[in-house]
Design a protein around this motif. Structure first.
Motif, PDB file in Angstrom:
ATOM      1  N   ALA A  87     -13.228   2.706  15.670  1.00  0.00           N
ATOM      2  CA  ALA A  87     -14.213   3.719  15.851  1.00  0.00           C
ATOM      3  C   ALA A  87     -14.817   3.736  14.600  1.00  0.00           C
ATOM      4  O   ALA A  87     -14.204   3.834  13.581  1.00  0.00           O
ATOM      5  N   MET A  88     -16.123   4.213  14.691  1.00  0.00           N
ATOM      6  CA  MET A  88     -16.845   4.689  13.378  1.00  0.00           C
ATOM      7  C   MET A  88     -15.993   5.857  12.920  1.00  0.00           C
ATOM      8  O   MET A  88     -16.026   6.919  13.696  1.00  0.00           O
ATOM      9  N   LYS A  89     -15.846   5.964  11.849  1.00  0.00           N
ATOM     10  CA  LYS A  89     -15.343   7.197  11.254  1.00  0.00           C
ATOM     11  C   LYS A  89     -16.521   7.727  10.247  1.00  0.00           C
ATOM     12  O   LYS A  89     -16.560   7.537   9.208  1.00  0.00           O
ATOM     13  N   ASN A  90     -17.000   8.756  10.667  1.00  0.00           N
ATOM     14  CA  ASN A  90     -17.936   9.666  10.300  1.00  0.00           C
ATOM     15  C   ASN A  90     -19.041   8.566   9.869  1.00  0.00           C
ATOM     16  O   ASN A  90     -19.577   8.760   8.651  1.00  0.00           O
ATOM     17  N   GLY A  91     -19.488   7.435  10.268  1.00  0.00           N
ATOM     18  CA  GLY A  91     -20.269   6.604   9.900  1.00  0.00           C
ATOM     19  C   GLY A  91     -20.282   5.497   8.879  1.00  0.00           C
ATOM     20  O   GLY A  91     -20.781   4.949   8.111  1.00  0.00           O
ATOM     21  N   VAL A  92     -18.696   5.783   8.268  1.00  0.00           N
ATOM     22  CA  VAL A  92     -18.234   4.863   7.106  1.00  0.00           C
ATOM     23  C   VAL A  92     -17.359   3.908   7.709  1.00  0.00           C
ATOM     24  O   VAL A  92     -16.318   4.077   8.468  1.00  0.00           O
ATOM     25  N   ASN A  93     -17.514   2.727   7.288  1.00  0.00           N
ATOM     26  CA  ASN A  93     -16.486   1.747   7.627  1.00  0.00           C
ATOM     27  C   ASN A  93     -15.502   1.305   6.710  1.00  0.00           C
ATOM     28  O   ASN A  93     -15.155   0.169   6.602  1.00  0.00           O
ATOM     29  N   PHE A  94     -15.079   2.132   5.920  1.00  0.00           N
ATOM     30  CA  PHE A  94     -14.031   2.129   4.984  1.00  0.00           C
ATOM     31  C   PHE A  94     -12.832   1.739   5.613  1.00  0.00           C
ATOM     32  O   PHE A  94     -12.493   2.363   6.772  1.00  0.00           O
ATOM     33  N   ILE A  95     -11.881   0.961   5.358  1.00  0.00           N
ATOM     34  CA  ILE A  95     -10.705   0.510   6.147  1.00  0.00           C
ATOM     35  C   ILE A  95      -9.630   1.036   5.282  1.00  0.00           C
ATOM     36  O   ILE A  95      -9.301   0.253   4.288  1.00  0.00           O
ATOM     37  N   PRO A  96      -9.007   2.141   5.460  1.00  0.00           N
ATOM     38  CA  PRO A  96      -8.072   2.886   4.453  1.00  0.00           C
ATOM     39  C   PRO A  96      -6.788   1.758   4.625  1.00  0.00           C
ATOM     40  O   PRO A  96      -5.916   2.096   3.368  1.00  0.00           O
ATOM     41  N   GLU A  97      -6.540   1.084   5.789  1.00  0.00           N
ATOM     42  CA  GLU A  97      -5.249   0.259   5.634  1.00  0.00           C
ATOM     43  C   GLU A  97      -5.243  -0.956   4.416  1.00  0.00           C
ATOM     44  O   GLU A  97      -4.241  -1.517   4.332  1.00  0.00           O
ATOM     45  N   TRP A  98      -6.618  -1.200   4.078  1.00  0.00           N
ATOM     46  CA  TRP A  98      -6.550  -2.189   3.070  1.00  0.00           C
ATOM     47  C   TRP A  98      -6.215  -1.757   1.647  1.00  0.00           C
ATOM     48  O   TRP A  98      -6.229  -0.618   1.378  1.00  0.00           O
ATOM     49  N   PRO A  99      -5.334  -2.455   1.081  1.00  0.00           N
ATOM     50  CA  PRO A  99      -4.798  -2.310  -0.272  1.00  0.00           C
ATOM     51  C   PRO A  99      -6.028  -2.101  -1.351  1.00  0.00           C
ATOM     52  O   PRO A  99      -7.195  -2.575  -1.246  1.00  0.00           O
ATOM     53  N   ILE A 100      -5.587  -1.286  -2.423  1.00  0.00           N
ATOM     54  CA  ILE A 100      -6.752  -1.210  -3.521  1.00  0.00           C
ATOM     55  C   ILE A 100      -5.949  -1.831  -4.635  1.00  0.00           C
ATOM     56  O   ILE A 100      -4.942  -1.327  -5.185  1.00  0.00           O
ATOM     57  N   ARG A 101      -6.634  -2.790  -5.308  1.00  0.00           N
ATOM     58  CA  ARG A 101      -6.127  -3.458  -6.437  1.00  0.00           C
ATOM     59  C   ARG A 101      -6.852  -2.798  -7.833  1.00  0.00           C
ATOM     60  O   ARG A 101      -8.064  -2.887  -7.929  1.00  0.00           O
ATOM     61  N   VAL A 102      -6.125  -1.942  -8.310  1.00  0.00           N
ATOM     62  CA  VAL A 102      -6.634  -1.076  -9.334  1.00  0.00           C
ATOM     63  C   VAL A 102      -6.853  -1.728 -10.682  1.00  0.00           C
ATOM     64  O   VAL A 102      -5.868  -2.543 -11.233  1.00  0.00           O
ATOM     65  N   ASN A 103      -8.142  -2.121 -11.350  1.00  0.00           N
ATOM     66  CA  ASN A 103      -8.342  -3.034 -12.270  1.00  0.00           C
ATOM     67  C   ASN A 103      -7.869  -2.108 -13.727  1.00  0.00           C
ATOM     68  O   ASN A 103      -8.728  -1.596 -14.369  1.00  0.00           O
ATOM     69  N   VAL A 104      -6.524  -1.950 -13.751  1.00  0.00           N
ATOM     70  CA  VAL A 104      -6.055  -1.052 -14.922  1.00  0.00           C
ATOM     71  C   VAL A 104      -6.269  -1.564 -16.329  1.00  0.00           C
ATOM     72  O   VAL A 104      -6.770  -0.612 -16.951  1.00  0.00           O
ATOM     73  N   ASP A 105      -6.339  -2.764 -16.465  1.00  0.00           N
ATOM     74  CA  ASP A 105      -6.418  -3.285 -17.741  1.00  0.00           C
ATOM     75  C   ASP A 105      -8.012  -2.971 -18.219  1.00  0.00           C
ATOM     76  O   ASP A 105      -8.263  -2.588 -19.496  1.00  0.00           O
ATOM     77  N   HIS A 106      -8.924  -3.138 -17.544  1.00  0.00           N
ATOM     78  CA  HIS A 106     -10.240  -2.915 -17.697  1.00  0.00           C
ATOM     79  C   HIS A 106     -10.553  -1.355 -17.985  1.00  0.00           C
ATOM     80  O   HIS A 106     -11.193  -0.882 -18.845  1.00  0.00           O
ATOM     81  N   TYR A 119      -9.784  -3.717  -1.661  1.00  0.00           N
ATOM     82  CA  TYR A 119     -10.685  -3.234  -2.568  1.00  0.00           C
ATOM     83  C   TYR A 119     -10.233  -3.527  -3.926  1.00  0.00           C
ATOM     84  O   TYR A 119      -9.294  -3.277  -4.311  1.00  0.00           O
ATOM     85  N   LEU A 120     -11.331  -3.606  -4.754  1.00  0.00           N
ATOM     86  CA  LEU A 120     -11.122  -3.984  -6.250  1.00  0.00           C
ATOM     87  C   LEU A 120     -11.554  -2.334  -6.887  1.00  0.00           C
ATOM     88  O   LEU A 120     -12.820  -1.920  -6.705  1.00  0.00           O
ATOM     89  N   GLY A 121     -10.669  -1.572  -7.361  1.00  0.00           N
ATOM     90  CA  GLY A 121     -11.026  -0.436  -8.003  1.00  0.00           C
ATOM     91  C   GLY A 121     -11.264  -0.351  -9.285  1.00  0.00           C
ATOM     92  O   GLY A 121     -10.480  -1.018 -10.436  1.00  0.00           O
ATOM     93  N   ASN A 122     -12.433   0.313  -9.835  1.00  0.00           N
ATOM     94  CA  ASN A 122     -12.742   0.823 -11.215  1.00  0.00           C
ATOM     95  C   ASN A 122     -13.373   1.987 -11.171  1.00  0.00           C
ATOM     96  O   ASN A 122     -13.228   2.624 -10.442  1.00  0.00           O
ATOM     97  N   LEU A 123     -13.360   2.422 -12.604  1.00  0.00           N
ATOM     98  CA  LEU A 123     -13.790   3.886 -12.755  1.00  0.00           C
ATOM     99  C   LEU A 123     -15.422   4.106 -12.370  1.00  0.00           C
ATOM    100  O   LEU A 123     -16.193   3.009 -12.852  1.00  0.00           O
ATOM    101  N   SER A 124     -15.637   5.070 -11.749  1.00  0.00           N
ATOM    102  CA  SER A 124     -17.116   5.266 -11.286  1.00  0.00           C
ATOM    103  C   SER A 124     -17.928   5.776 -12.664  1.00  0.00           C
ATOM    104  O   SER A 124     -17.456   6.371 -13.750  1.00  0.00           O
ATOM    105  N   ASP A 125     -19.115   5.453 -12.860  1.00  0.00           N
ATOM    106  CA  ASP A 125     -19.833   5.880 -13.787  1.00  0.00           C
ATOM    107  C   ASP A 125     -20.447   7.506 -13.615  1.00  0.00           C
ATOM    108  O   ASP A 125     -21.102   8.141 -14.536  1.00  0.00           O
ATOM    109  N   THR A 126     -20.127   7.897 -12.333  1.00  0.00           N
ATOM    110  CA  THR A 126     -20.717   9.248 -12.153  1.00  0.00           C
ATOM    111  C   THR A 126     -19.578  10.271 -12.525  1.00  0.00           C
ATOM    112  O   THR A 126     -18.566  10.158 -12.734  1.00  0.00           O
TER     113      THR A 126
END
Length: 179
Positions: free
Chosen positions: A74-93, A172-179
């Motif tokens: 089902a659509m989750k609040n109109g967002v198609n984010f899949i929370p079961e997917w792993p997040i690879r945090v770009n720690v070195d960057h 998902y590839l995780g980086n820090l946001s500019d915001t």
């Protein structure tokens, strides 16, 4: 052994059975409903409820893999984010770039386990998004969709920063946001 797994959602093995309830503890650990085979001869019930537990409970010691969370597309609040997917945090960057490092709260910038703290905080935020999908904010960036994930490093309630999650192939590839 007497083993059954219906699409990975229910697990029966020997004298135990369990399923993922879709609920989570306060620390975002999955809650499982556990059952044991009923050995009372004068009962028509094959199983009895043994209680709720998380993955480290002795009731689940020999259950591997643990049952999956039931999935209802089902659509989750109109967002198609899949929370079961792993997040690879770009720690070195993140930690190797001075501008990115300045976004980390000053009181924890120099702790030796900062890479582990960062990855753990992101994993907890991902788990939280399973039960609170509204914390994920979609955004367009360079003609691509990405998501903003609030990350709590110093306080479990108030986010310290936002991580951008770029959609890859099954993660998902995780980086820090500019915001």
């Amino acid at each position: 052994p007497d083993t059954l797994s219906a699409q990975g959602f229910f697990h029966i093995e020997n004298e135990r059975a369990c399923f993922h309830t879709g609920l989570y503890t306060q620390r975002y650990k999955a809650v499982y409903a556990c059952f044991e085979r009923n050995k009372k001869q004068n009962s028509t019930l094959k199983w009895y409820f043994n209680g709720f537990c998380d993955e480290v409970s002795p009731n689940l010691k020999y259950i591997h893999p643990l049952p999956n969370k039931p999935y209802f597309p089902a659509m989750k609040n109109g967002v198609n984010f899949i929370p079961e997917w792993p997040i690879r945090v770009n720690v070195d960057h993140i930690l190797g770039d001075e501008e990115n490092l300045e976004r980390i709260p000053s009181k924890i910038r120099k702790v030796k386990n900062l890479p582990l703290l960062l990855e753990t905080a992101v994993e907890l935020a991902r788990r939280k998004s399973v039960i609170e999908p509204s914390i994920i904010v979609p955004q367009g960036y360079q003609n691509r969709l990405q998501y903003l994930l609030p990350v709590c490093l110093t306080n479990m309630v108030k986010p310290d920063l936002a991580m951008t999650l770029s959609v890859m192939d099954g993660y998902y590839l995780g980086n820090l946001s500019d915001t």
